[in-house]
Design an enzyme around this catalytic site. Structure first.
Site, PDB file in Angstrom:
ATOM      1  N   CYS A 162       1.031  -1.048   0.431  1.00  0.00           N
ATOM      2  CA  CYS A 162       0.201  -0.217  -0.065  1.00  0.00           C
ATOM      3  C   CYS A 162       0.927   1.092  -0.058  1.00  0.00           C
ATOM      4  CB  CYS A 162      -1.024   0.446   1.281  1.00  0.00           C
ATOM      5  SG  CYS A 162      -1.764  -1.552   1.311  1.00  0.00           S
TER       6      CYS A 162
ATOM      7  N   ASN B 192       0.836   1.509   6.129  1.00  0.00           N
ATOM      8  CA  ASN B 192       1.270   0.606   4.965  1.00  0.00           C
ATOM      9  C   ASN B 192       1.996  -0.969   5.211  1.00  0.00           C
ATOM     10  OD1 ASN B 192       2.724  -0.749   2.127  1.00  0.00           O
ATOM     11  ND2 ASN B 192       4.067   1.441   3.029  1.00  0.00           N
TER      12      ASN B 192
END
Length: 344
Positions: A2, A78
């Site tokens: 991400c 992330n």
């Protein structure tokens, strides 16, 4: 994979302006999150957070930015927390409204504050905004697997998963001569430096807190430490290493999507793929091999095929040629952000 991006502006701005800056930042890292994106801006127009998502765990309800029940905390993350199931149990799973590991981080921070990072087993870079204390908390995993860059400019503090997302907000763009000297000497930059002047990294195994008009002061929360063990036999070490590697593969396999493995034909990837296959005997298991076709000495796909046949894996072989290098080198440079030793 991400991507995260955030702003703490020096002065309150129209919400449209902060939204625009957040969108500009996440657009530059959108390749990291093909499955969705989201953004959030504080009511006072001074804080903006953005996220692009590659969905691995909790595909339906794990979208970000994610807020706490009372709206006090907002997180962007992330990475992947491998022990999120165990932490959910410890934190009280009945309190959770999603099945995502991101919510585990959020609730761990609510419970343990800065000490939450020592309980996380995984690869991560995340940011949590505390609206009550007006404090941003940033953290990066123990080995720096997940990147986290930041810069402090005349318009405020910015952070992102890739340095390129910070470039539009720099007051000026110059090469960091000290970092360049590091790179030519060691093939990497020392400390928190990058090759771009004014762009820094949160170092591996560090976290930082900051508020308006502040720069982060990272603090280390972990370091490698070991003592030589003279008390056990060679057989004991063999079994212990096997146990640790198997357990690590087990928690890495936690996902809500289909699993597979890169298999180069070498020992490392073959061992990991074989253990993974052993732990998922009933699933379709896909393996991927990049085959270099410009000489027999560079082609190890036969070893990958032997492993795949022996462990009932579905092997996908992709040919890699000199022309592929020529055709894609500019794109590779764009994704790497800066020169990288041994980029594979």
């Amino acid at each position: 994979m991400c991507g995260i991006f955030g702003i703490i502006a020096k002065n309150s701005s129209p919400l449209e302006l902060i939204h625009s800056r957040v969108n500009k930042g996440i657009n530059l890292i959108r390749h990291r999150g093909p499955d969705g994106s989201g953004s959030w801006v504080s009511e006072n127009g001074k804080v903006g957070l953005g996220h692009v998502r590659l969905s691995i765990i909790d595909l339906e309800s794990g979208d970000q930015p994610m807020h706490s029940d009372d709206g006090r905390y907002t997180i962007i993350h992330n990475g992947e927390i491998y022990n999120y199931i165990e932490l959910r149990e410890e934190l009280g799973k009945e309190q959770f409204w999603t099945a995502s590991d991101t919510e585990v981080i959020l609730r761990a921070y609510q419970r343990w504050g800065e000490d939450c990072v020592s309980r996380l087993r995984g690869m991560f870079a995340f940011a949590i905004w505390d609206a009550s204390k007006e404090i941003l908390f940033l953290a990066r995993d123990r080995f720096g697997i997940k990147p986290l860059y930041w810069t402090f400019t005349s318009s405020g503090f910015y952070f992102a998963s890739e340095a390129k997302a910070l470039l539009p907000f720099l007051d000026q763009r110059n090469v960091n001569s000290e970092a360049l000297s590091n790179y030519f000497t060691f093939q990497f930059c020392l400390g928190d430096k990058t090759l771009m002047d004014g762009v820094h990294q949160i170092p591996a195994a560090h976290y930082a807190t900051l508020s308006y008009d502040q720069k982060p002061r990272p603090r280390q929360y972990w370091e490698v430490h070991f003592e030589i063990d003279y008390d056990h036999t060679e057989k004991w070490f063999y079994e212990r290493v096997k146990e640790l590697v198997s357990d690590s593969v087990r928690v890495h396999l936690r996902a809500d999507v289909e699993l597979g493995s890169h298999v180069s034909g070498g020992l490392d990837s073959s061992i990991l793929a074989a253990i993974a296959r052993e732990q998922r005997p009933n699933d379709r298991f896909q393996a991927f091999n990049g085959r270099f076709t410009d000489g027999q000495n560079f082609d190890e796909s036969n070893y990958a095929k032997e492993l795949a046949d022996d462990r009932d894996m579905q092997l996908h072989v992709v040919d890699i040629t000199e022309q592929d290098f020529v055709d894609h080198i500019e794109k590779v440079i764009w994704f790497l952000d800066q020169p990288t030793a041994g980029p594979g």
